[in-house]
Design a protein around this motif. Structure first.
Motif, PDB file in Angstrom:
ATOM      1  N   SER A  47       0.437   5.620  68.818  1.00  0.00           N
ATOM      2  CA  SER A  47       1.177   6.875  68.851  1.00  0.00           C
ATOM      3  C   SER A  47       2.671   6.582  68.733  1.00  0.00           C
ATOM      4  N   GLU A  48       3.478   7.622  68.533  1.00  0.00           N
ATOM      5  CA  GLU A  48       4.933   7.426  68.457  1.00  0.00           C
ATOM      6  C   GLU A  48       5.463   6.808  69.749  1.00  0.00           C
ATOM      7  N   GLU A  49       4.920   7.284  70.886  1.00  0.00           N
ATOM      8  CA  GLU A  49       5.362   6.743  72.181  1.00  0.00           C
ATOM      9  C   GLU A  49       4.991   5.266  72.288  1.00  0.00           C
ATOM     10  N   ALA A  50       3.776   4.924  71.833  1.00  0.00           N
ATOM     11  CA  ALA A  50       3.332   3.533  71.923  1.00  0.00           C
ATOM     12  C   ALA A  50       4.134   2.624  71.000  1.00  0.00           C
ATOM     13  N   VAL A  51       4.533   3.143  69.820  1.00  0.00           N
ATOM     14  CA  VAL A  51       5.363   2.343  68.910  1.00  0.00           C
ATOM     15  C   VAL A  51       6.701   2.019  69.572  1.00  0.00           C
ATOM     16  N   ARG A  52       7.302   3.034  70.218  1.00  0.00           N
ATOM     17  CA  ARG A  52       8.563   2.779  70.934  1.00  0.00           C
ATOM     18  C   ARG A  52       8.316   1.823  72.104  1.00  0.00           C
ATOM     19  N   GLY A  53       7.179   1.985  72.751  1.00  0.00           N
ATOM     20  CA  GLY A  53       6.843   1.100  73.867  1.00  0.00           C
ATOM     21  C   GLY A  53       6.652  -0.336  73.434  1.00  0.00           C
ATOM     22  N   LYS A  54       6.093  -0.529  72.241  1.00  0.00           N
ATOM     23  CA  LYS A  54       5.914  -1.892  71.718  1.00  0.00           C
ATOM     24  C   LYS A  54       7.274  -2.558  71.512  1.00  0.00           C
ATOM     25  N   ALA A  55       8.242  -1.791  71.011  1.00  0.00           N
ATOM     26  CA  ALA A  55       9.592  -2.342  70.841  1.00  0.00           C
ATOM     27  C   ALA A  55      10.196  -2.729  72.192  1.00  0.00           C
ATOM     28  N   LEU A  56       9.936  -1.903  73.222  1.00  0.00           N
ATOM     29  CA  LEU A  56      10.426  -2.232  74.572  1.00  0.00           C
ATOM     30  C   LEU A  56       9.710  -3.467  75.125  1.00  0.00           C
ATOM     31  N   TYR A  57       8.425  -3.585  74.817  1.00  0.00           N
ATOM     32  CA  TYR A  57       7.640  -4.757  75.239  1.00  0.00           C
ATOM     33  C   TYR A  57       8.277  -6.029  74.679  1.00  0.00           C
ATOM     34  N   VAL A  58       8.717  -5.956  73.420  1.00  0.00           N
ATOM     35  CA  VAL A  58       9.361  -7.109  72.785  1.00  0.00           C
ATOM     36  C   VAL A  58      10.743  -7.357  73.389  1.00  0.00           C
ATOM     37  N   SER A  59      11.542  -6.298  73.495  1.00  0.00           N
ATOM     38  CA  SER A  59      12.936  -6.472  73.937  1.00  0.00           C
ATOM     39  C   SER A  59      13.038  -6.899  75.397  1.00  0.00           C
ATOM     40  N   ASN A  60      12.026  -6.538  76.217  1.00  0.00           N
ATOM     41  CA  ASN A  60      12.065  -6.936  77.623  1.00  0.00           C
ATOM     42  C   ASN A  60      11.395  -8.291  77.873  1.00  0.00           C
ATOM     43  N   GLY A  61      10.957  -8.946  76.805  1.00  0.00           N
ATOM     44  CA  GLY A  61      10.446 -10.306  76.935  1.00  0.00           C
ATOM     45  C   GLY A  61       9.061 -10.434  77.545  1.00  0.00           C
ATOM     46  N   CYS A  62       8.259  -9.366  77.513  1.00  0.00           N
ATOM     47  CA  CYS A  62       6.933  -9.417  78.132  1.00  0.00           C
ATOM     48  C   CYS A  62       6.048 -10.488  77.488  1.00  0.00           C
ATOM     49  N   VAL A  63       6.277 -10.710  76.172  1.00  0.00           N
ATOM     50  CA  VAL A  63       5.439 -11.670  75.448  1.00  0.00           C
ATOM     51  C   VAL A  63       5.669 -13.101  75.930  1.00  0.00           C
ATOM     52  N   ALA A  64       6.731 -13.336  76.670  1.00  0.00           N
ATOM     53  CA  ALA A  64       6.992 -14.684  77.164  1.00  0.00           C
ATOM     54  C   ALA A  64       5.960 -15.119  78.198  1.00  0.00           C
ATOM     55  N   CYS A  65       5.364 -14.161  78.901  1.00  0.00           N
ATOM     56  CA  CYS A  65       4.391 -14.500  79.950  1.00  0.00           C
ATOM     57  C   CYS A  65       2.984 -13.994  79.641  1.00  0.00           C
ATOM     58  N   HIS A  66       2.877 -12.891  78.893  1.00  0.00           N
ATOM     59  CA  HIS A  66       1.568 -12.282  78.646  1.00  0.00           C
ATOM     60  C   HIS A  66       1.087 -12.577  77.220  1.00  0.00           C
ATOM     61  N   THR A  67      -0.191 -12.949  77.109  1.00  0.00           N
ATOM     62  CA  THR A  67      -0.817 -13.104  75.801  1.00  0.00           C
ATOM     63  C   THR A  67      -1.604 -11.845  75.456  1.00  0.00           C
ATOM     64  N   GLN A  68      -1.975 -11.729  74.195  1.00  0.00           N
ATOM     65  CA  GLN A  68      -2.899 -10.694  73.743  1.00  0.00           C
ATOM     66  C   GLN A  68      -3.912 -11.391  72.826  1.00  0.00           C
ATOM     67  N   GLN A  69      -4.677 -12.260  73.411  1.00  0.00           N
ATOM     68  CA  GLN A  69      -5.628 -13.059  72.636  1.00  0.00           C
ATOM     69  C   GLN A  69      -6.750 -13.525  73.560  1.00  0.00           C
TER      70      GLN A  69
END
Length: 339
Positions: A47-69
Motif C-alpha cells: 500500500s502507499e503507507e507500506a511503501v513509505r514505511g519501507k523507506a523508513l525501515y531503510v532510513s532507520n537502519g532496521c536492516v542492520a539487525c533484522h533479516t527477511q530470509q
C-alpha cells in the motif's frame, strides 16, 4: 612489448574487459532473473503507507539487525511456514531512478527475522508500543527505541492514534500519539507475510530436523506428543508473552492481565479458545488482540498446552482442558460463517 607501450591498446583492452565482466557478472544474471522469476500469484502489492514505511525501515537502519530470509534449515521454522524462494523477492523493483532495488534480505541475525512478522505479530497497538520503547513489552530487548516517531500532546485530536503505555513511560499530563511515520512503518511491518504457494505446489523442506525420541507404551496415562515436545510455557512465550508478559499481568492500559482473568479461569474453555483462534476487540481500554491461533496455524494440542499453562500459573488454579475438548470447539469455530 608494443601492447604495453601503446596506451590506446592498453586502455582499450581494459575497457573491453570491464564491459565483458559487467555483462557476465551483472547484466546476464539480471536478465535471467527477470525471465525466470515472477511474484507468486497471491502476493499483494504494498500500500502507499507500506511503501513509505519501507523507506523508513531503510532510513532507520532496521536492516542492520533484522533479516527477511527464511532459510531451509529447521531452526528457521519459527520465522515462516516455508523456506524463502526467489519468487518472494521478484516484486522488488528500483526504488527510483537514482536508488537501486531494496530487497532487505539482511546480513546479520542480531534480532528476529521479519519475513512473516505481519502474521506473527499483526497488532497495531503492540507494534507502536514496541517502537516507542521495546523494553515496555520485552524487558530483555536490545533493540533501540524510536521516540522521534511519536509526539506527546496535551489534547490529542480526534484523528490521532493514541499509544497506550504504562504511566512510568508517559510524560505527566500529556498523551502519547503516533506520528504518520510510525503508522507507515507499522503498515510496512504488517505487510510482511509469506505468500502461500499456488495449487498443489509443495514447498521445499526444512533440513536438519531433530529426530523425535519414541518411548515404549507403559499402559499408564501418557501425555500427548505435544505436551512432551512443546511445553505450554514455550508456546506461551512464543505466541502470547510479548503482550501478556511473562508474569501474566499484562500491561496496564495496553494489554489485559491473564492472572486472575475470569476468561482464563472459566470452566468452559469455549470463550478462550474462540479468542485465541479469532482474536478479540471488545474492550476499549486495551489494544486489539490478533487471531493468534489462526495466524500461527496452531493445532488443538498446542492450544490446549497454552491454555493449561495459563490456567496453572501466576496463582491461577483452574481445571485442565483436554485436547479433545479444544478440538471440538475449534471444529465448531471453523464451521461458523465468516463475518
Amino acid at each position: 612489448m608494443d601492447f604495453f607501450n601503446n596506451h590506446n591498446k592498453l586502455f582499450g583492452a581494459a575497457f573491453l574487459l570491464f564491459i565483458g565482466l559487467t555483462a557476465f557478472v551483472a547484466v546476464l544474471p539480471a536478465i535471467n532473473n527477470e525471465q525466470n522469476n515472477a511474484p507468486l500469484p497471491g502476493s499483494a502489492p504494498l500500500s502507499e503507507e507500506a511503501v513509505r514505511g519501507k523507506a523508513l525501515y531503510v532510513s532507520n537502519g532496521c536492516v542492520a539487525c533484522h533479516t527477511q530470509q527464511v532459510r531451509n534449515v529447521d531452526m528457521d521454522k519459527v520465522w515462516g511456514n516455508r523456506p524463502g524462494l526467489a519468487a518472494d523477492y521478484a516484486s522488488n523493483r528500483r526504488t527510483d531512478f537514482w536508488r537501486n532495488t531494496a530487497t532487505l534480505m539482511g546480513t546479520e541475525r542480531t534480532r528476529p527475522d521479519l519475513t512473516s512478522i505481519g502474521s506473527r505479530q499483526p497488532s497495531l497497538e503492540w507494534n507502536l508500543v514496541h517502537l516507542y520503547n521495546p523494553r515496555i513489552v520485552i524487558k530483555q530487548s536490545i533493540m533501540p527505541a524510536y521516540p522521534w516517531l511519536f509526539e506527546s500532546k496535551a489534547e490529542p485530536a480526534k484523528e490521532d492514534v493514541v499509544v497506550r503505555v504504562p504511566d512510568t513511560f508517559q510524560k505527566q499530563g500529556l498523551t502519547l500519539v503516533a506520528t504518520q511515520d510510525a503508522l507507515d512503518l507499522v503498515a510496512y511491518l504488517q505487510s510482511l507475510k509469506q505468500t502461500e504457494l499456488p495449487g498443489s505446489t509443495v514447498s521445499p523442506a526444512f533440513l536438519y530436523q531433530k529426530q523425535e525420541q519414541k518411548s515404549e507404551p507403559t499402559g499408564e496415562f501418557t501425555p500427548s506428543k505435544t505436551e512432551i515436545s512443546e511445553s505450554g510455557q514455550m508456546l506461551y512465550a512464543t505466541h502470547c508473552q510479548a503482550c501478556h508478559q511473562e508474569n501474566g499481568e499484562g500491561l496496564k492500559g495496553a494489554f489485559p492481565p491473564l492472572k486472575g482473568s475470569t476468561v482464563v479461569l472459566d470452566k468452559d474453555p469455549s470463550l478462550i479458545v474462540n479468542i485465541i483462534m479469532k482474536g478479540y476487540d471488545a474492550r476499549e481500554e486495551y489494544g486489539t488482540m490478533p487471531a493468534v491461533g489462526a495466524n500461527a496455524d496452531l493445532n488443538p494440542e498446542q492450544i490446549a498446552a497454552i491454555i493449561n499453562h495459563e490456567r496453572s500459573n501466576w496463582g491461577n488454579n483452574a481445571p485442565r482442558v483436554s485436547v479433545q475438548d479444544v478440538e471440538q470447539i475449534v471444529q465448531k469455530i471453523k464451521k461458523m460463517p465468516v463475518q
